[in-house]
Design a protein around this motif. Structure first.
Motif, short mmCIF file in Angstrom:
data_model
loop_
_atom_site.label_atom_id
_atom_site.label_comp_id
_atom_site.label_asym_id
_atom_site.label_seq_id
_atom_site.Cartn_x
_atom_site.Cartn_y
_atom_site.Cartn_z
N ASP A 195 40.71 37.58 45.21
CA ASP A 195 41.07 38.70 44.35
C ASP A 195 39.78 39.31 43.80
O ASP A 195 38.96 38.59 43.21
CB ASP A 195 41.95 38.22 43.19
N PRO A 196 39.55 40.62 43.99
CA PRO A 196 38.34 41.24 43.45
C PRO A 196 38.18 41.01 41.95
O PRO A 196 37.06 40.93 41.43
CB PRO A 196 38.54 42.72 43.76
N ARG A 197 39.30 40.89 41.24
CA ARG A 197 39.23 40.64 39.79
C ARG A 197 38.63 39.27 39.49
O ARG A 197 37.99 39.08 38.46
CB ARG A 197 40.63 40.76 39.17
N LEU A 198 38.85 38.32 40.39
CA LEU A 198 38.25 37.00 40.21
C LEU A 198 36.74 37.08 40.35
O LEU A 198 36.01 36.42 39.61
CB LEU A 198 38.83 36.00 41.22
N VAL A 199 36.26 37.88 41.28
CA VAL A 199 34.81 38.08 41.44
C VAL A 199 34.22 38.60 40.14
O VAL A 199 33.18 38.11 39.66
CB VAL A 199 34.52 39.04 42.60
N ILE A 200 34.89 39.57 39.54
CA ILE A 200 34.41 40.15 38.28
C ILE A 200 34.40 39.09 37.18
O ILE A 200 33.43 38.98 36.41
CB ILE A 200 35.28 41.35 37.88
N GLN A 201 35.47 38.29 37.11
CA GLN A 201 35.54 37.25 36.09
C GLN A 201 34.42 36.22 36.25
O GLN A 201 33.79 35.81 35.28
CB GLN A 201 36.89 36.53 36.17
N LEU A 202 34.18 35.81 37.49
CA LEU A 202 33.12 34.83 37.72
C LEU A 202 31.76 35.40 37.35
O LEU A 202 30.91 34.69 36.79
CB LEU A 202 33.13 34.38 39.18
N ASP A 203 31.55 36.68 37.61
CA ASP A 203 30.28 37.31 37.25
C ASP A 203 30.08 37.34 35.74
O ASP A 203 28.94 37.20 35.26
CB ASP A 203 30.22 38.74 37.81
N THR A 204 31.16 37.49 34.99
CA THR A 204 31.04 37.54 33.53
C THR A 204 30.72 36.18 32.92
O THR A 204 30.31 36.11 31.75
CB THR A 204 32.32 38.09 32.87
N LEU A 205 30.90 35.11 33.69
CA LEU A 205 30.63 33.77 33.16
C LEU A 205 29.15 33.45 33.09
O LEU A 205 28.75 32.46 32.47
CB LEU A 205 31.34 32.72 34.02
N GLY A 206 28.32 34.26 33.72
CA GLY A 206 26.88 33.99 33.74
C GLY A 206 26.48 33.17 34.95
O GLY A 206 27.29 32.91 35.84
N ASP A 207 25.23 32.77 34.99
CA ASP A 207 24.73 32.00 36.14
C ASP A 207 25.51 30.69 36.30
O ASP A 207 25.76 29.98 35.32
CB ASP A 207 23.25 31.69 35.97
N ILE A 208 25.87 30.39 37.53
CA ILE A 208 26.67 29.21 37.84
C ILE A 208 25.83 28.23 38.65
O ILE A 208 25.32 28.59 39.72
CB ILE A 208 27.94 29.60 38.64
N ASP A 209 25.68 27.02 38.14
CA ASP A 209 24.95 25.99 38.88
C ASP A 209 25.80 25.44 40.02
O ASP A 209 25.32 25.27 41.15
CB ASP A 209 24.55 24.85 37.95
N ASP A 210 27.06 25.12 39.71
CA ASP A 210 27.96 24.53 40.70
C ASP A 210 29.30 25.27 40.66
O ASP A 210 29.96 25.29 39.62
CB ASP A 210 28.21 23.06 40.40
N LEU A 211 29.69 25.83 41.79
CA LEU A 211 30.98 26.49 41.92
C LEU A 211 31.87 25.61 42.78
O LEU A 211 31.57 25.37 43.96
CB LEU A 211 30.83 27.87 42.56
N ILE A 212 32.94 25.08 42.21
CA ILE A 212 33.90 24.27 42.95
C ILE A 212 35.02 25.20 43.40
O ILE A 212 35.79 25.71 42.59
CB ILE A 212 34.46 23.12 42.10
N LEU A 213 35.09 25.41 44.70
CA LEU A 213 35.95 26.44 45.27
C LEU A 213 36.91 25.80 46.27
O LEU A 213 36.50 25.00 47.10
CB LEU A 213 35.07 27.48 45.97
N GLU A 214 38.16 26.18 46.20
CA GLU A 214 39.12 25.64 47.15
C GLU A 214 39.05 26.32 48.51
O GLU A 214 38.56 27.45 48.64
CB GLU A 214 40.53 25.78 46.58
N CYS A 215 39.55 25.63 49.53
CA CYS A 215 39.71 26.21 50.87
C CYS A 215 40.82 25.43 51.56
O CYS A 215 40.58 24.35 52.09
CB CYS A 215 38.41 26.15 51.66
#
Length: 251
Positions: free
Chosen positions: A163-183
């Motif tokens: 979801d493009p909105r999720l991209v925006i939300q993640l960007d607002t969180l600041g720098d991310i050291d570890d992103l745990i992402l499902e697949c």
């Protein structure tokens, strides 16, 4: 990544149990079958469980966990979640039919379980960690969590589609050291993934590529057991050229 993955499979029959992350001795995210990796004494030390959503693979060990520790606590275990998530587990799980209502046991004054509604506007401080829930795109009401612990920022998206909105939300969180992402599904089942609110390797790659600042590392989780071997092959190729790692099956 400075959290312990007790379970991260997208189902049974694969490598490891279903989703449960241990942030500290007292704090868990989700209560899938991975929670069973804790000893009885470790379970007695848990005080907070943050739920992403109410799907069975993320809550299945919550009832038995509470049954293990009832009468052993000086205070209730607090389970956090969205209003919809907590309403679902109260109605369909802790309803005296599927399982006793632990918000009333041993008695209403001193219950084993406390349900705490949270929103994506809340910031939680638990055991020297700062946690922020955020909404993701799944089949039911679902939160991901931003976890700031010991000067490291880990973000767990939980079950989510692209979801493009999720991209925006993640960007607002600041720098991310570890992103745990499902697949969860292979690329040839992209329509199924979209309908059920999950990611494929292509969709996961698209999401990460669109972030304004790349995460330090991407950890892939929630592989569906029926497609685990196929997904591992594809994701391993991606991991070889990027800062991606598979955590499916790691205790």
């Amino acid at each position: 990544m400075n959290i312990k993955v007790l379970g991260c499979s997208g189902g049974i029959g694969g490598t490891g149990g279903t989703t449960c992350l241990q942030l500290s001795d007292q704090v868990l995210i989700d209560a899938g079958s991975g929670l069973g990796e804790l000893s009885l004494s470790e379970m007695k030390g848990v005080r907070h469980v943050l739920l992403t959503h109410a799907h069975m693979d993320h809550i299945c060990f919550l009832p038995m966990f509470l049954a293990n520790i009832i009468g052993q606590q000086s205070e209730p275990v607090t389970v956090y979640g969205s209003e919809d998530t907590l309403a679902m587990i109260k109605k369909h799980l802790f309803n005296w039919e599927i399982w006793p209502d632990f918000t009333q046991l041993p008695d209403r004054i001193n219950p084993c379980l406390k349900l705490q509604t949270i929103t994506d506007a809340d910031l939680l401080v638990l055991d020297d960690m700062l946690l922020r829930p955020f909404v993701v795109d799944h089949a039911v009401s679902t939160f991901g969590y931003s976890i700031r612990k010991a000067n490291r920022h880990t973000v767990f998206t939980a079950d989510t589609g692209y979801d493009p909105r999720l991209v925006i939300q993640l960007d607002t969180l600041g720098d991310i050291d570890d992103l745990i992402l499902e697949c969860s599904f292979p690329d040839h089942l992209q329509e199924l993934a979209k309908t059920s609110g999950h990611l494929t390797p292509q969709l996961a790659s698209r999401l990460v590529t669109e972030l304004a600042t790349p995460p330090g590392q991407v950890w892939i989780t929630h592989l569906k057991p029926s497609y685990e071997n196929e997904l591992r092959q594809v994701l391993s190729a991606t991991a070889a050229t990027r800062h991606w790692k598979l955590i499916a099956g790691e205790p």
